[in-house]
Design an enzyme around this catalytic site. Structure first.
Site, short mmCIF file in Angstrom:
data_model
loop_
_atom_site.label_atom_id
_atom_site.label_comp_id
_atom_site.label_asym_id
_atom_site.label_seq_id
_atom_site.Cartn_x
_atom_site.Cartn_y
_atom_site.Cartn_z
CG PHE A 181 36.45 -20.75 -26.30
CD1 PHE A 181 35.97 -21.70 -27.19
CD2 PHE A 181 35.59 -19.75 -25.88
CE1 PHE A 181 34.66 -21.66 -27.65
CE2 PHE A 181 34.28 -19.69 -26.33
CZ PHE A 181 33.82 -20.65 -27.21
CB CYS A 182 40.57 -21.59 -30.54
SG CYS A 182 42.23 -21.77 -29.85
CB THR A 183 40.13 -26.48 -31.89
OG1 THR A 183 39.11 -25.97 -32.74
CG2 THR A 183 40.04 -28.00 -31.84
CB CYS A 188 41.98 -18.55 -28.01
SG CYS A 188 42.56 -20.10 -27.32
CB ILE A 210 37.37 -26.85 -27.16
CG1 ILE A 210 36.95 -25.40 -27.41
CG2 ILE A 210 36.14 -27.72 -26.94
CD1 ILE A 210 36.36 -25.16 -28.79
#
Length: 308
Positions: A181-183, A188, A210
């Site tokens: 996952f990433c922002t 990702c 996120i």
């Protein structure tokens, strides 16, 4: 997409991996489109697609998204909306890049080889599985504000370091589900394409990142801990995409929690626990003068100082 009296500025984090032949020709028209509508922020264009975060009125941002989606290859743009109490950017920039998110690995094509999307509603079940390795693909300074419960932090300082970290830990990933996952979803997504290129196929990533998780998942059901760093003057957001409590150290640009700001090593505009030991007294004197100029400009009611 909505704005409120409390958050009159609409913020859109967007990206799409797509083959953009002739992307260079898009730069000037996009800059003119945004500047003509009071939109500020950054858009990155490359052969592999588009990435950026922009802010403006709800009408202006809606117009920009419609305009982008009409460009060949950009239909189905991934967009996350949030709000801000005031404009979180100083200017509008449209930049041409080799990659829209820099990994530095040739022949990675997320448009055709990314991992499996997982909706926010299904994310908790995946990362709670004992056979799942959960990896935060963001950099260490971002992770310092918050991450998912049980997630691995590769402690990278840039995304370029991520492939080397994967190579070093490949044995730990073999035979397991790999959830990244990433922002906002872009890093990702590219990370999953890289991991799959190594022959690991049980690879997943959080759709919308996120930001989408914090928007969709109720706080009482959430496995997120802390706040999420964002690349604008809001610094962080929390559940419901409300503006968070984090601030930036104006000396080193590291995000600071409330606890960081209670440290005796923190002085507003001058130092924080992350940079106190690496800066000289001369540096701090210079930062203090800059901070004084920022405060004077604000007291005069002028525009936000560029050093603020």
């Amino acid at each position: 997409m909505t704005t409120t009296t409390q958050n009159p500025v609409s913020v859109a984090a967007l990206y799409k991996f797509a083959r953009l032949d002739g992307y260079e020709a898009l730069r000037a028209p996009l800059a003119a489109f945004c500047c003509g509508r009071g939109i500020k922020g950054t858009l990155l264009l490359a052969h592999e697609g588009i990435n950026g975060t922009v802010a403006g009125s709800e009408e202006a941002i809606a117009g920009l998204i419609d305009h982008l989606q009409a460009i060949e290859g950009l239909a189905g743009l991934e967009v996350k909306y949030s709000g801000a109490a005031e404009m979180p950017f100083h200017r509008m920039k449209v930049r041409l890049k080799r990659e829209i998110v820099t990994m530095g690995v040739e022949d990675i094509d997320p448009a055709t080889s990314a991992g499996t999307y997982v909706a926010p509603a299904d994310w908790n079940a995946l990362i709670s599985d004992a056979n799942t390795v959960v990896i935060d693909t963001r950099n260490a300074y971002e992770v310092s504000l918050g991450t998912f419960k049980g997630a691995v932090d590769p402690k990278t300082t840039s995304f370029r370091e991520f492939p080397a970290w994967v190579e070093q830990h490949r044995e730990d990933l073999e035979g397991r589900k790999v959830a990244m996952f990433c922002t906002g979803g872009i890093r990702c997504e590219k990370a999953t394409a890289y991991v799959k290129s190594l022959g690991l196929n049980n690879v997943f990533h959080l759709k919308g990142g996120i930001l989408k998780y914090l928007e969709d998942v109720p706080v009482e059901d959430s496995l997120w801990q802390g706040e999420c760093f964002v690349f604008d003057e809001r610094v962080s957001v929390s559940h419901g995409l409300a503006e968070g409590e984090a601030e930036l150290c104006r000396a080193c640009r590291h995000p600071l929690t409330v606890e960081d700001r209670l440290s005796p090593k923190f002085t507003a505009g001058v130092s924080c626990p992350h940079c106190f030991e690496t800066r000289s007294d001369e540096d701090r004197e210079r930062y203090a003068e800059r901070h004084r100029q920022v405060e004077l400009a604000q007291a005069r009611g002028g525009k936000r100082h560029l050093g603020s």
